[in-house]
Write a protein that holds these residues in place. Structure first.
Motif, mmCIF file in Angstrom:
data_model
loop_
_atom_site.group_PDB
_atom_site.id
_atom_site.type_symbol
_atom_site.label_atom_id
_atom_site.label_comp_id
_atom_site.label_asym_id
_atom_site.label_seq_id
_atom_site.Cartn_x
_atom_site.Cartn_y
_atom_site.Cartn_z
ATOM 1 N N GLN A 1 -2.224 10.934 5.645
ATOM 2 C CA GLN A 1 -2.159 10.680 7.087
ATOM 3 C C GLN A 1 -0.821 10.050 7.462
ATOM 4 O OE1 GLN A 1 -5.108 7.936 8.551
ATOM 5 N NE2 GLN A 1 -4.745 8.463 10.696
ATOM 6 N N ALA A 2 -0.368 9.086 6.662
ATOM 7 C CA ALA A 2 0.923 8.454 6.923
ATOM 8 C C ALA A 2 2.055 9.464 6.824
ATOM 9 C CB ALA A 2 1.143 7.302 5.948
ATOM 10 N N GLY A 3 1.947 10.383 5.884
ATOM 11 C CA GLY A 3 2.962 11.423 5.745
ATOM 12 C C GLY A 3 3.029 12.319 6.972
ATOM 13 N N ARG A 4 1.867 12.630 7.546
ATOM 14 C CA ARG A 4 1.852 13.446 8.767
ATOM 15 C C ARG A 4 2.489 12.696 9.932
ATOM 16 N NH1 ARG A 4 -3.366 14.760 6.641
ATOM 17 N NH2 ARG A 4 -4.373 13.190 7.976
ATOM 18 N N VAL A 5 2.198 11.403 10.028
ATOM 19 C CA VAL A 5 2.788 10.577 11.084
ATOM 20 C C VAL A 5 4.306 10.532 10.937
ATOM 21 C CG1 VAL A 5 2.996 8.199 11.911
ATOM 22 C CG2 VAL A 5 0.739 9.166 11.489
ATOM 23 N N ALA A 6 4.790 10.357 9.706
ATOM 24 C CA ALA A 6 6.236 10.310 9.456
ATOM 25 C C ALA A 6 6.898 11.636 9.806
ATOM 26 C CB ALA A 6 6.502 9.951 7.995
ATOM 27 N N ALA A 7 6.245 12.744 9.465
ATOM 28 C CA ALA A 7 6.803 14.065 9.752
ATOM 29 C C ALA A 7 6.894 14.312 11.250
ATOM 30 C CB ALA A 7 5.960 15.147 9.089
ATOM 31 N N GLU A 8 5.925 13.821 12.005
ATOM 32 C CA GLU A 8 5.966 13.965 13.459
ATOM 33 C C GLU A 8 7.084 13.119 14.057
ATOM 34 O OE1 GLU A 8 2.127 12.815 14.768
ATOM 35 O OE2 GLU A 8 1.110 14.584 13.959
ATOM 36 N N ALA A 9 7.277 11.910 13.509
ATOM 37 C CA ALA A 9 8.285 10.991 14.053
ATOM 38 C C ALA A 9 9.704 11.403 13.701
ATOM 39 C CB ALA A 9 8.011 9.573 13.553
ATOM 40 N N ALA A 10 9.904 11.919 12.485
ATOM 41 C CA ALA A 10 11.258 12.279 12.019
ATOM 42 C C ALA A 10 11.152 13.497 11.108
ATOM 43 C CB ALA A 10 11.896 11.099 11.287
ATOM 44 N N PRO A 11 11.070 14.687 11.682
ATOM 45 C CA PRO A 11 10.817 15.897 10.883
ATOM 46 C C PRO A 11 11.852 16.163 9.797
ATOM 47 C CG PRO A 11 10.551 16.339 13.242
ATOM 48 C CD PRO A 11 11.147 14.975 13.125
ATOM 49 N N ALA A 12 13.088 15.730 9.987
ATOM 50 C CA ALA A 12 14.142 16.045 9.021
ATOM 51 C C ALA A 12 14.204 15.069 7.849
ATOM 52 C CB ALA A 12 15.501 16.079 9.721
ATOM 53 N N VAL A 13 13.424 13.998 7.896
ATOM 54 C CA VAL A 13 13.495 12.970 6.860
ATOM 55 C C VAL A 13 12.630 13.353 5.650
ATOM 56 C CG1 VAL A 13 12.867 10.582 6.290
ATOM 57 C CG2 VAL A 13 14.021 11.092 8.446
ATOM 58 N N PRO A 14 13.199 13.387 4.445
ATOM 59 C CA PRO A 14 12.390 13.635 3.247
ATOM 60 C C PRO A 14 11.434 12.469 3.009
ATOM 61 C CG PRO A 14 14.748 13.916 2.804
ATOM 62 C CD PRO A 14 14.633 13.251 4.129
ATOM 63 N N VAL A 15 10.193 12.781 2.679
ATOM 64 C CA VAL A 15 9.162 11.751 2.508
ATOM 65 C C VAL A 15 8.532 11.873 1.133
ATOM 66 C CG1 VAL A 15 7.008 10.772 3.396
ATOM 67 C CG2 VAL A 15 8.670 11.768 4.986
ATOM 68 N N THR A 16 8.460 10.755 0.433
ATOM 69 C CA THR A 16 7.709 10.676 -0.811
ATOM 70 C C THR A 16 6.663 9.587 -0.666
ATOM 71 O OG1 THR A 16 9.322 9.113 -1.747
ATOM 72 C CG2 THR A 16 9.634 11.458 -2.242
ATOM 73 N N ASP A 17 5.654 9.622 -1.532
ATOM 74 C CA ASP A 17 4.634 8.572 -1.485
ATOM 75 C C ASP A 17 4.248 8.161 -2.889
ATOM 76 O OD1 ASP A 17 2.398 10.239 -2.452
ATOM 77 O OD2 ASP A 17 2.500 11.207 -0.494
ATOM 78 N N GLU A 18 3.620 7.005 -2.951
ATOM 79 C CA GLU A 18 3.281 6.434 -4.260
ATOM 80 C C GLU A 18 2.106 5.478 -4.105
ATOM 81 O OE1 GLU A 18 5.582 3.919 -7.827
ATOM 82 O OE2 GLU A 18 6.432 4.037 -5.800
ATOM 83 N N ILE A 19 1.175 5.565 -5.041
ATOM 84 C CA ILE A 19 0.082 4.599 -5.135
ATOM 85 C C ILE A 19 0.323 3.766 -6.386
ATOM 86 C CG2 ILE A 19 -2.401 4.261 -5.414
ATOM 87 C CD1 ILE A 19 -2.837 6.923 -4.002
ATOM 88 N N VAL A 20 0.383 2.458 -6.215
ATOM 89 C CA VAL A 20 0.611 1.571 -7.352
ATOM 90 C C VAL A 20 -0.562 0.607 -7.473
ATOM 91 C CG1 VAL A 20 3.109 1.712 -7.163
ATOM 92 C CG2 VAL A 20 1.900 -0.092 -5.965
ATOM 93 N N GLU A 21 -0.734 0.102 -8.651
ATOM 94 C CA GLU A 21 -1.807 -0.858 -8.896
ATOM 95 C C GLU A 21 -1.286 -2.269 -8.696
ATOM 96 O OE1 GLU A 21 -4.621 -2.474 -12.574
ATOM 97 O OE2 GLU A 21 -3.356 -0.711 -12.830
ATOM 98 N N GLY A 22 -2.099 -3.111 -8.066
ATOM 99 C CA GLY A 22 -1.750 -4.521 -7.993
ATOM 100 C C GLY A 22 -1.579 -5.049 -6.590
ATOM 101 N N ASP A 23 -0.992 -6.230 -6.512
ATOM 102 C CA ASP A 23 -0.810 -6.938 -5.256
ATOM 103 C C ASP A 23 0.241 -6.248 -4.392
ATOM 104 O OD1 ASP A 23 -1.131 -9.599 -3.675
ATOM 105 O OD2 ASP A 23 1.029 -9.373 -3.937
ATOM 106 N N PRO A 24 -0.043 -6.018 -3.098
ATOM 107 C CA PRO A 24 0.919 -5.322 -2.233
ATOM 108 C C PRO A 24 2.271 -6.025 -2.127
ATOM 109 C CG PRO A 24 -1.242 -5.393 -1.186
ATOM 110 C CD PRO A 24 -1.313 -6.273 -2.406
ATOM 111 N N ILE A 25 2.254 -7.353 -2.030
ATOM 112 C CA ILE A 25 3.521 -8.073 -1.887
ATOM 113 C C ILE A 25 4.387 -7.901 -3.128
ATOM 114 C CG2 ILE A 25 4.563 -10.366 -1.681
ATOM 115 C CD1 ILE A 25 2.211 -11.151 0.087
#
Length: 274
Positions: free
Chosen positions: A67-91
């Protein structure tokens, strides 16, 4: 192999509507600086193991990033987007990512709506203090389309901030308002004008206005930020060590209605940025 965050605008992705707005903001920053966008979600395995199936929470995290990737593509279509899920504390995950990032984008957690009740260990404050790159602390309310505001006190940290502010202004096609605050009414020694001339030569298309004002630095910059689209400030005037924020940067984080970029981890003479 370099980390996926290398040179990217990194944004922490949660499940709230504010987090998706933050993704839009981060995508805009990535477009302005011609950088990729990296979406980062911290997965809490301890909570997942308490559920009926680990696959459920994991699938929810993957859907969140989609969902976040779709939002990013709508906001800035030319920007390359990658994503990652990591384990642990967000900070901790975002602090690690900041070591190779161009910019870290985080929400303020409602800070601007209740500046007197924000704990010192609030996530946005911790990240602004500990990150290895500049940190954008976004606000829920959209800022006015005013100038970029940058505070300058003559320190090496503020020189790096001024250089970065010129880069931001050029990427956004915005004008720059540079403010130096002194304790004396006759404190204008030309230091700000000299620095603006030096760094502005690299960005001749940026319109810049400079003022040296007598008063309290935090109070003056907060007041000036009310008409700014973003306020930029060095993490700390002297000894900008990780884990530390100066009084002025803290004042802007807590009280500025505009988004704030706390600049750290930069060399004032590095034209290529982090």
């Amino acid at each position: 192999m370099p980390a996926p965050t290398h040179g990217a605008v990194v944004v922490g992705v949660g499940s709230s509507a504010e987090d998706l707005q933050l993704v839009r903001t981060a995508a805009g920053e990535a477009a302005a600086h011609d950088r990729p966008l990296h979406l980062l979600h911290a997965f809490n395995w301890a909570a997942a193991l308490q559920s009926f199936s680990v696959s459920g929470p994991r699938a929810a995290a993957e859907e969140l990033l989609e969902q976040a990737g779709r939002v990013a593509a709508e906001a800035a279509p030319a920007v390359p987007v990658t994503d990652e899920i990591v384990e642990g504390d967000p900070i901790e995950a975002l602090v690690r990512a900041s070591d190779s990032a161009f910019l870290l984008a985080v929400g303020d957690g409602g800070m601007s709506g209740c500046p007197d009740c924000v704990p010192a260990d609030a996530p946005s404050v911790q990240l602004a203090a500990r990150a290895g790159c500049p940190v954008l602390v976004a606000r829920i309310e959209a800022p006015p389309q005013g100038p970029l505001l940058v505070g300058f006190d003559g320190s090496e940290s503020s020189r790096a901030t001024l250089a970065y502010a010129f880069d931001c202004a050029e990427g956004r096609g915005s004008r720059l308002l540079a403010i130096r605050v002194t304790e004396r009414s006759d404190g204008d020694d030309g230091l700000l004008d000299e620095a603006v001339a030096r760094y502005g030569a690299r960005h001749p298309r940026v319109a810049v206005e400079c003022h040296t004002i007598c008063g309290d630095p935090g109070a003056v910059l907060v007041e000036q930020s009310r008409s700014a689209q973003v306020a930029l400030v060095g993490a700390r005037g002297d000894e900008p060590l990780r884990g530390m924020l100066g009084a002025v940067s803290q004042t802007l984080l807590y009280h500025s209605p505009a988004p704030v970029i706390v600049v750290r981890g930069l060399d004032p003479d590095d034209e290529d940025g982090p």
